[in-house]
Design a protein around this motif. Structure first.
Motif, PDB file in Angstrom:
ATOM      1  N   HIS A  31      28.179 -48.284 -22.303  1.00  0.00           N
ATOM      2  CA  HIS A  31      28.255 -47.772 -20.930  1.00  0.00           C
ATOM      3  C   HIS A  31      27.390 -48.554 -19.947  1.00  0.00           C
ATOM      4  CE1 HIS A  31      30.858 -44.420 -21.732  1.00  0.00           C
ATOM      5  NE2 HIS A  31      30.047 -43.913 -22.645  1.00  0.00           N
ATOM      6  N   CYS A  32      26.485 -49.393 -20.429  1.00  0.00           N
ATOM      7  CA  CYS A  32      25.615 -50.109 -19.484  1.00  0.00           C
ATOM      8  C   CYS A  32      26.089 -51.536 -19.214  1.00  0.00           C
ATOM      9  CB  CYS A  32      24.168 -50.102 -19.974  1.00  0.00           C
ATOM     10  SG  CYS A  32      23.815 -51.267 -21.287  1.00  0.00           S
ATOM     11  N   ILE A  33      27.272 -51.904 -19.676  1.00  0.00           N
ATOM     12  CA  ILE A  33      27.813 -53.238 -19.402  1.00  0.00           C
ATOM     13  C   ILE A  33      28.848 -53.152 -18.289  1.00  0.00           C
ATOM     14  CG2 ILE A  33      29.100 -55.194 -20.332  1.00  0.00           C
ATOM     15  CD1 ILE A  33      27.942 -54.557 -23.063  1.00  0.00           C
ATOM     16  N   ASP A  34      28.619 -53.861 -17.210  1.00  0.00           N
ATOM     17  CA  ASP A  34      29.544 -53.908 -16.075  1.00  0.00           C
ATOM     18  C   ASP A  34      30.620 -54.954 -16.369  1.00  0.00           C
ATOM     19  OD1 ASP A  34      30.891 -54.130 -13.697  1.00  0.00           O
ATOM     20  OD2 ASP A  34      29.098 -54.317 -12.445  1.00  0.00           O
ATOM     21  N   ARG A  35      31.720 -54.510 -16.950  1.00  0.00           N
ATOM     22  CA  ARG A  35      32.778 -55.430 -17.351  1.00  0.00           C
ATOM     23  C   ARG A  35      33.472 -56.094 -16.156  1.00  0.00           C
ATOM     24  NH1 ARG A  35      32.296 -51.471 -21.055  1.00  0.00           N
ATOM     25  NH2 ARG A  35      32.843 -51.820 -23.246  1.00  0.00           N
ATOM     26  N   ASP A  36      33.575 -55.379 -15.035  1.00  0.00           N
ATOM     27  CA  ASP A  36      34.224 -55.953 -13.854  1.00  0.00           C
ATOM     28  C   ASP A  36      33.462 -57.163 -13.343  1.00  0.00           C
ATOM     29  OD1 ASP A  36      36.406 -54.175 -13.718  1.00  0.00           O
ATOM     30  OD2 ASP A  36      35.185 -52.666 -12.699  1.00  0.00           O
ATOM     31  N   THR A  37      32.148 -57.028 -13.219  1.00  0.00           N
ATOM     32  CA  THR A  37      31.331 -58.158 -12.776  1.00  0.00           C
ATOM     33  C   THR A  37      31.353 -59.281 -13.802  1.00  0.00           C
ATOM     34  OG1 THR A  37      29.874 -56.714 -11.483  1.00  0.00           O
ATOM     35  CG2 THR A  37      29.000 -58.859 -12.121  1.00  0.00           C
ATOM     36  N   GLN A  69      34.925 -45.945 -22.284  1.00  0.00           N
ATOM     37  CA  GLN A  69      34.038 -47.109 -22.309  1.00  0.00           C
ATOM     38  C   GLN A  69      33.518 -47.485 -20.922  1.00  0.00           C
ATOM     39  OE1 GLN A  69      33.184 -48.528 -25.094  1.00  0.00           O
ATOM     40  NE2 GLN A  69      34.772 -48.097 -26.591  1.00  0.00           N
ATOM     41  N   LYS A  70      33.662 -46.618 -19.937  1.00  0.00           N
ATOM     42  CA  LYS A  70      33.369 -46.964 -18.544  1.00  0.00           C
ATOM     43  C   LYS A  70      31.910 -47.368 -18.318  1.00  0.00           C
ATOM     44  CE  LYS A  70      32.412 -42.147 -17.230  1.00  0.00           C
ATOM     45  NZ  LYS A  70      32.834 -41.019 -16.382  1.00  0.00           N
ATOM     46  N   TYR A  71      31.724 -48.161 -17.268  1.00  0.00           N
ATOM     47  CA  TYR A  71      30.386 -48.569 -16.835  1.00  0.00           C
ATOM     48  C   TYR A  71      29.759 -47.410 -16.085  1.00  0.00           C
ATOM     49  CZ  TYR A  71      26.854 -51.106 -14.081  1.00  0.00           C
ATOM     50  OH  TYR A  71      25.689 -51.526 -13.492  1.00  0.00           O
ATOM     51  N   ASP A  72      28.692 -46.855 -16.633  1.00  0.00           N
ATOM     52  CA  ASP A  72      28.053 -45.679 -16.047  1.00  0.00           C
ATOM     53  C   ASP A  72      26.601 -45.669 -16.514  1.00  0.00           C
ATOM     54  OD1 ASP A  72      27.080 -43.094 -15.483  1.00  0.00           O
ATOM     55  OD2 ASP A  72      29.093 -42.224 -15.588  1.00  0.00           O
ATOM     56  N   LEU A  73      25.696 -46.137 -15.649  1.00  0.00           N
ATOM     57  CA  LEU A  73      24.299 -46.282 -16.055  1.00  0.00           C
ATOM     58  C   LEU A  73      23.635 -44.937 -16.329  1.00  0.00           C
ATOM     59  CD1 LEU A  73      23.019 -49.167 -13.753  1.00  0.00           C
ATOM     60  CD2 LEU A  73      23.750 -49.258 -16.140  1.00  0.00           C
ATOM     61  N   ALA A  74      23.999 -43.910 -15.561  1.00  0.00           N
ATOM     62  CA  ALA A  74      23.423 -42.589 -15.802  1.00  0.00           C
ATOM     63  C   ALA A  74      23.848 -42.068 -17.169  1.00  0.00           C
ATOM     64  CB  ALA A  74      23.850 -41.617 -14.701  1.00  0.00           C
ATOM     65  N   LEU A  75      25.113 -42.265 -17.480  1.00  0.00           N
ATOM     66  CA  LEU A  75      25.621 -41.832 -18.789  1.00  0.00           C
ATOM     67  C   LEU A  75      24.978 -42.645 -19.903  1.00  0.00           C
ATOM     68  CD1 LEU A  75      27.510 -40.075 -20.450  1.00  0.00           C
ATOM     69  CD2 LEU A  75      29.361 -41.716 -19.974  1.00  0.00           C
ATOM     70  N   ALA A  76      24.771 -43.943 -19.660  1.00  0.00           N
ATOM     71  CA  ALA A  76      24.116 -44.797 -20.659  1.00  0.00           C
ATOM     72  C   ALA A  76      22.715 -44.274 -20.970  1.00  0.00           C
ATOM     73  CB  ALA A  76      24.047 -46.235 -20.168  1.00  0.00           C
ATOM     74  N   GLN A  77      21.978 -43.885 -19.942  1.00  0.00           N
ATOM     75  CA  GLN A  77      20.636 -43.349 -20.154  1.00  0.00           C
ATOM     76  C   GLN A  77      20.685 -42.009 -20.889  1.00  0.00           C
ATOM     77  OE1 GLN A  77      17.646 -44.623 -19.709  1.00  0.00           O
ATOM     78  NE2 GLN A  77      18.478 -46.551 -18.954  1.00  0.00           N
ATOM     79  N   THR A  78      21.681 -41.189 -20.556  1.00  0.00           N
ATOM     80  CA  THR A  78      21.838 -39.913 -21.252  1.00  0.00           C
ATOM     81  C   THR A  78      22.099 -40.132 -22.731  1.00  0.00           C
ATOM     82  OG1 THR A  78      22.682 -38.801 -19.274  1.00  0.00           O
ATOM     83  CG2 THR A  78      23.222 -37.810 -21.401  1.00  0.00           C
ATOM     84  N   LYS A  79      22.981 -41.076 -23.034  1.00  0.00           N
ATOM     85  CA  LYS A  79      23.302 -41.377 -24.430  1.00  0.00           C
ATOM     86  C   LYS A  79      22.090 -41.958 -25.157  1.00  0.00           C
ATOM     87  CE  LYS A  79      27.556 -40.028 -24.741  1.00  0.00           C
ATOM     88  NZ  LYS A  79      27.935 -38.950 -25.697  1.00  0.00           N
TER      89      LYS A  79
END
Length: 210
Positions: A31-37, A69-79
């Motif tokens: 979740h912390c990887i920005d695939r679009d960028t 698999q979305k890019y979501d930094l808040a969710l990444a921190q939660t996980k």
């Protein structure tokens, strides 16, 4: 000249050993990887963001997997918190067989967004291939190009588990990956022998959740 090609690139992880045996920690990594960028800037638009093994336009492709698999930094921190893993205590060895700017970007994302340490290790091509076969790389960039237009080509042969070689311990995983899921194995095996198209669609629906 550019042309479309059914090919998937991904980060393969050894899930048989800590901390990558922790599902919530692996989800944090994703979740912390920005695939679009990554695709638009780092790779200059030569590839598109992927959220599953099957590329857009390939039989069985499911756009709904982006939510998983979305890019979501808040969710990444939660996980990360759910995992119980202390990021300050983690070092991930990310192997490559040549300089790969996409892996340099992944290193930056993991270190900046999660606070873990990532060591990029460049191996000679033959050593890299042997270590992949031996399942001795903690993390590496995998890549697979289709041979024929059927989901089984990019899922079954590549990811279904096989018996461990003599002298190796279970769980072993697939020929290339230190990852094993018995329910996944059953689903792809059942799908391979199913002639009823409606039943096959149901199996594929379940498979996409794995």
């Amino acid at each position: 000249h550019f042309f479309n090609n059914f090919q998937a690139s991904y980060i393969a992880l050894d899930v048989t050993k800590p901390p990558l045996d922790n599902l919530a920690f692996r989800q944090a990594l994703s979740h912390c990887i920005d695939r679009d960028t990554l695709c638009s800037q780092v790779l200059n638009g030569t590839q598109g963001p992927g959220y599953g093994m099957l590329p857009p336009g390939f039989p069985g492709y499911n756009p709904d997997l982006k939510e998983i698999q979305k890019y979501d930094l808040a969710l990444a921190q939660t996980k990360l918190q759910e995992s119980g893993v202390n990021p300050a205590s983690v070092t991930i060895e990310l192997c490559m067989n040549a300089r790969q700017v996409d892996l340099e970007y992944v290193k930056q994302q993991w270190e900046t967004n999660l606070g873990i340490k990532v060591n990029l290790v460049q191996l000679e091509a033959g050593v890299w291939s042997q270590r992949r076969a031996d399942h001795t790389m903690q993390a590496y960039r995998g890549q697979y190009e289709y041979d024929y237009l059927d989901p089984s080509n990019m899922l079954t042969g590549l990811w279904r588990s096989v018996p461990a070689p003599e002298g190796q311990k279970e769980p072993w995983g697939s020929p290339r990956h230190a990852w094993k899921n018995e329910e996944f194995d059953k689903l792809v095996t059942d799908a391979g022998s199913e002639a009823d198209s409606e039943k096959l669609k149901n199996l594929e629906s379940e498979l996409k959740k794995k």
